[in-house]
Design a protein around this motif. Structure first.
Motif, PDB file in Angstrom:
ATOM      1  N   ARG A  49      42.087  27.857  41.934  1.00 36.39           N
ATOM      2  CA  ARG A  49      42.604  28.978  42.723  1.00 36.39           C
ATOM      3  C   ARG A  49      41.505  29.607  43.571  1.00 36.39           C
ATOM      4  O   ARG A  49      41.718  29.977  44.716  1.00 36.39           O
ATOM      5  N   TYR A  50      40.296  29.692  42.966  1.00 33.33           N
ATOM      6  CA  TYR A  50      39.160  30.244  43.715  1.00 33.33           C
ATOM      7  C   TYR A  50      38.859  29.374  44.929  1.00 33.33           C
ATOM      8  O   TYR A  50      38.653  29.875  46.035  1.00 33.33           O
ATOM      9  N   ALA A  51      38.862  28.048  44.703  1.00 29.50           N
ATOM     10  CA  ALA A  51      38.554  27.120  45.796  1.00 29.50           C
ATOM     11  C   ALA A  51      39.565  27.284  46.929  1.00 29.50           C
ATOM     12  O   ALA A  51      39.195  27.344  48.108  1.00 29.50           O
ATOM     13  N   GLY A  68      51.227  29.641  43.352  1.00 31.44           N
ATOM     14  CA  GLY A  68      50.056  28.891  42.884  1.00 31.44           C
ATOM     15  C   GLY A  68      49.303  29.604  41.785  1.00 31.44           C
ATOM     16  O   GLY A  68      48.123  29.356  41.571  1.00 31.44           O
ATOM     17  N   LEU A  69      49.974  30.512  41.079  1.00 29.87           N
ATOM     18  CA  LEU A  69      49.276  31.282  40.049  1.00 29.87           C
ATOM     19  C   LEU A  69      49.126  30.516  38.740  1.00 29.87           C
ATOM     20  O   LEU A  69      48.438  30.960  37.838  1.00 29.87           O
ATOM     21  N   PRO A 114      44.184  40.405  32.625  1.00 26.20           N
ATOM     22  CA  PRO A 114      45.487  39.952  32.124  1.00 26.20           C
ATOM     23  C   PRO A 114      46.621  40.508  32.999  1.00 26.20           C
ATOM     24  O   PRO A 114      46.549  41.634  33.483  1.00 26.20           O
ATOM     25  N   GLY A 115      47.644  39.689  33.195  1.00 30.81           N
ATOM     26  CA  GLY A 115      48.815  40.140  33.957  1.00 30.81           C
ATOM     27  C   GLY A 115      48.614  39.974  35.448  1.00 30.81           C
ATOM     28  O   GLY A 115      47.497  39.853  35.932  1.00 30.81           O
ATOM     29  N   ASP A 116      49.713  39.907  36.192  1.00 30.77           N
ATOM     30  CA  ASP A 116      49.630  39.828  37.642  1.00 30.77           C
ATOM     31  C   ASP A 116      50.833  40.530  38.251  1.00 30.77           C
ATOM     32  O   ASP A 116      51.574  41.222  37.552  1.00 30.77           O
ATOM     33  N   PHE A 117      51.048  40.350  39.514  1.00 25.92           N
ATOM     34  CA  PHE A 117      52.124  41.026  40.227  1.00 25.92           C
ATOM     35  C   PHE A 117      53.488  40.719  39.615  1.00 25.92           C
ATOM     36  O   PHE A 117      54.370  41.565  39.523  1.00 25.92           O
TER      37      PHE A 117
END
Lengths: 317, 329
Positions: A62-64, A54-55, A31-34
């Motif tokens: 996103r993985y791709a 692109g989050l 959970p959470g990001d920058f």
């Protein structure tokens, strides 16, 4: 041999795919990001930034994207440093590598020599003293021995600088620069060697003790060979064989940096950068670094398998 | 010291320190090997026969094991008085040894050729090139074809029989006066055994060396020995010229050994075995160590040790049954 290597490389690719997926999930699903952590931003601005980075896209997509870029040699863009991850690695990793390569070399050198002699003179006073000293070295925590040596050698006796890679404000070049770096790396290398040498020496000692009991050592002695030849030609080669497995693991360790040592000695290495990125949740950098270590680990095991084949005629690939 | 004797062991004692006490693995053993003679030491596991051989080679593992007394005469010198370095120049050169397990007796990471070249370069001071040439000759001499190819292979690529031939090649490489063979055929197939023994005998006849052969196989003894020494619990209990000993075994232990050997074409209901077990070496008290397994045990056997006495022209036995004074009681 070549079919074996082709097969192994195919396996490696599969393993790396699985590893990359796990690494990505680990960071993406936390959970959470920058952006979450920055309390100065308004909700609208946050949404805008997520759009830019692109989050807000689905995790699989996103993985791709991440993998596609990685294939093109782009490991992502550090959000906190505003630089490509790879150029950051290039900037920090060699500092860590410098410490690691010197201390690893010293560790192996001391471990082999002391381990062999201790095994040869098993239960002698030399062996006993070595064993006690090794246990002491292994038991002392790195932060304690690090700070203790700084206090003694840097603060009290002023022999060595307490930290950093260069003296503050120094702009030396050429040989003076090299000398300054060597002076600064002595303390951290000392501590890293001290911490690593214990287990490795014990490992070589016990390998050597096993080998000395073997029938072919008795044969070598029965042939009337000099004791030095018995030890170094006949015994040591066999005692070193199992250590090839360890060589494979040393490869990621050489580039992985050391969180605690770099922190204590304020060494500008990758370990420090990694710690800092953690507290800022700079996930692209963390993911990139973890994947990099995964790649090195897989390559390291392949290298050690090939080395086994070279060193031990009984191993067929 | 008789100069006829290549090896002259007098009152040798080798002890091992263990946590539970001292084991007298070899206890006051004397034996002689004459030039060109094959002497067999026979005994069960733990009788001290291998330790006797290792004592001669100076390969007893210190500090646990130690030769505590006696002398080992070899060509007029006492091996026990020599420095480690002097002994090393004799080992593998004038006294060579082959072992029971050929599969583990060669270094797995060194080529056969290198292992054969080592004693040649060490003792005969051959150059690398000359040593390699001689090594390949030696491989041929022990009956292995494709010698050059074998020299470049590793031990795991050869069979047990071939490895034992290589061990013999290493042992005879420097032309030893004495070859000690510690159960050289025990780990091999019966057909290979005969080949190996034939080869040892052939080399003995060609070079005039002596062989000290350690075995528990009486078939091997009958085949090879000129003289037999029977050991039990670290002591020599009987010794004699081979025909005399087989025809007229005197010690009850030797008699038992000969009876427990299966005879071809005579199928028995049950194979004979000597009752009881080898005594615990830590619990030995002055006595005949065989007394509790012996059918003829007398009171004196439990309290006093019999000495090795000459009974016939070619035979000695350590047994109270043959002491005149006691026998008539």
């Amino acid at each position: 041999m070549s079919t074996y290597i082709t097969k192994r490389i195919l396996y490696m690719i599969v393993i790396l795919f699985a590893a990359s997926f796990l690494i990505f999930c680990l960071y993406a699903l936390t959970p959470g990001d920058f952006i979450t952590g920055n309390i100065k931003l308004t909700p609208e601005r946050k949404a805008e930034l997520r759009e830019i980075y692109g989050l807000n896209k689905p995790v699989i997509e996103r993985y791709a994207i991440w993998m596609k870029n990685a294939f093109h040699g782009d490991f992502g863009y550090s959000l906190s440093q505003q630089k490509p991850v790879l150029s950051l690695f290039n900037q920090y990793i060699w500092n860590s590598f410098l410490l690691a390569v010197v201390s690893t070399f010293l560790t192996w050198l001391i471990a082999v020599v002391v381990g062999v002699v201790a095994a040869y003179k098993q239960y002698s006073w030399f062996d006993t003293i070595v064993m006690v000293a090794l246990f002491a070295a292994m038991s002392i925590p790195s932060f304690f021995i690090g700070l203790f040596l700084i206090k003694m050698l840097a603060v009290d006796w002023k022999w060595l600088p307490p930290g950093g890679m260069l003296t503050t404000g120094s702009n030396s070049t050429g040989l003076a620069y090299v000398r300054e770096v060597i002076h600064h790396m002595m303390l951290p290398v000392m501590v890293m060697t001290l911490l690593g040498v214990g287990s490795l020496t014990r490992y070589f000692r016990s390998n050597m003790i096993d080998v000395i009991k073997q029938d072919y050592i008795r044969t070598a002695r029965a042939k009337g060979l000099k004791e030095r030849k018995v030890l170094f030609t006949h015994a040591l080669r066999n005692a070193l064989l199992p250590a090839i497995t360890l060589v494979g693991f040393e490869l990621p360790a050489l580039f992985g940096g050391s969180l605690i040592i770099e922190k204590i000695f304020n060494w500008p290495g990758i370990g420090q950068l990694y710690m800092q990125s953690f507290s800022l949740r700079d996930y692209p950098l963390l993911m990139g670094f973890t994947l990099f270590i995964a790649i090195l680990t897989v390559i390291g095991t392949l290298v050690s398998d090939i080395l086994y084949h070279v060193a031990d005629p009984r191993v067929r690939l | 010291m008789n100069m006829d004797n290549v090896l002259d062991i007098e009152h040798l004692s080798t002890h091992f320190k263990t946590e539970d006490g001292i084991v007298r693995a070899v206890d006051d053993v004397s034996l002689q090997v004459r030039q060109g003679e094959i002497v067999c030491i026979v005994g069960e596991s733990g009788s001290g026969k291998s330790i006797t051989a290792m004592s001669v080679m100076g390969l007893i593992e210190a500090p646990a094991g130690q030769v505590v007394g006696g002398s080992i005469g070899f060509q007029g010198e006492d091996l026990l008085q020599l420095s480690r370095n002097e002994l090393r120049t004799i080992r593998g050169n004038e006294i060579a040894m082959i072992f029971q397990e050929p599969m583990t007796s060669l270094n797995p990471v060194l080529r056969i050729g290198e292992q054969l070249m080592e004693p040649l370069m060490e003792h005969l001071k051959m150059s690398k090139k000359a040593a390699r040439k001689r090594a390949i000759e030696l491989i041929g001499e022990v009956g292995i074809s494709r010698a050059e190819q074998i020299a470049d292979s590793y031990p795991h690529e050869l069979s047990g029989g071939m490895l034992q031939r290589i061990m013999i090649a290493i042992a005879i490489s420097c032309g030893p006066k004495l070859l000690i063979a510690d159960e050289p055929t025990t780990a091999l197939d019966v057909t290979i055994q005969a080949q190996i023994l034939d080869m040892l005998r052939r080399f003995k006849e060609e070079s005039g060396m002596s062989i000290l052969l350690i075995t528990h196989d009486l078939g091997v003894v009958a085949e090879m020995a000129d003289y037999v020494v029977v050991m039990y619990a670290g002591k020599v209990v009987e010794e004699g010229e081979v025909v005399a000993l087989f025809e007229n075994p005197q010690h009850p232990y030797t008699q038992g050994l000969l009876r427990s050997k299966p005879i071809i074409n005579q199928r028995q209901e049950e194979l004979y075995s000597i009752p009881g077990q080898v005594p615990n070496p830590l619990e030995l008290v002055p006595s005949c160590y065989f007394h509790d397994r012996c059918a003829h045990c007398m009171d004196i056997c439990r309290t006093t040790e019999p000495a090795l006495k000459e009974t016939g022209s070619q035979q000695k036995v350590a047994c109270w049954l043959y002491e005149e004074a006691i026998a008539h009681v």
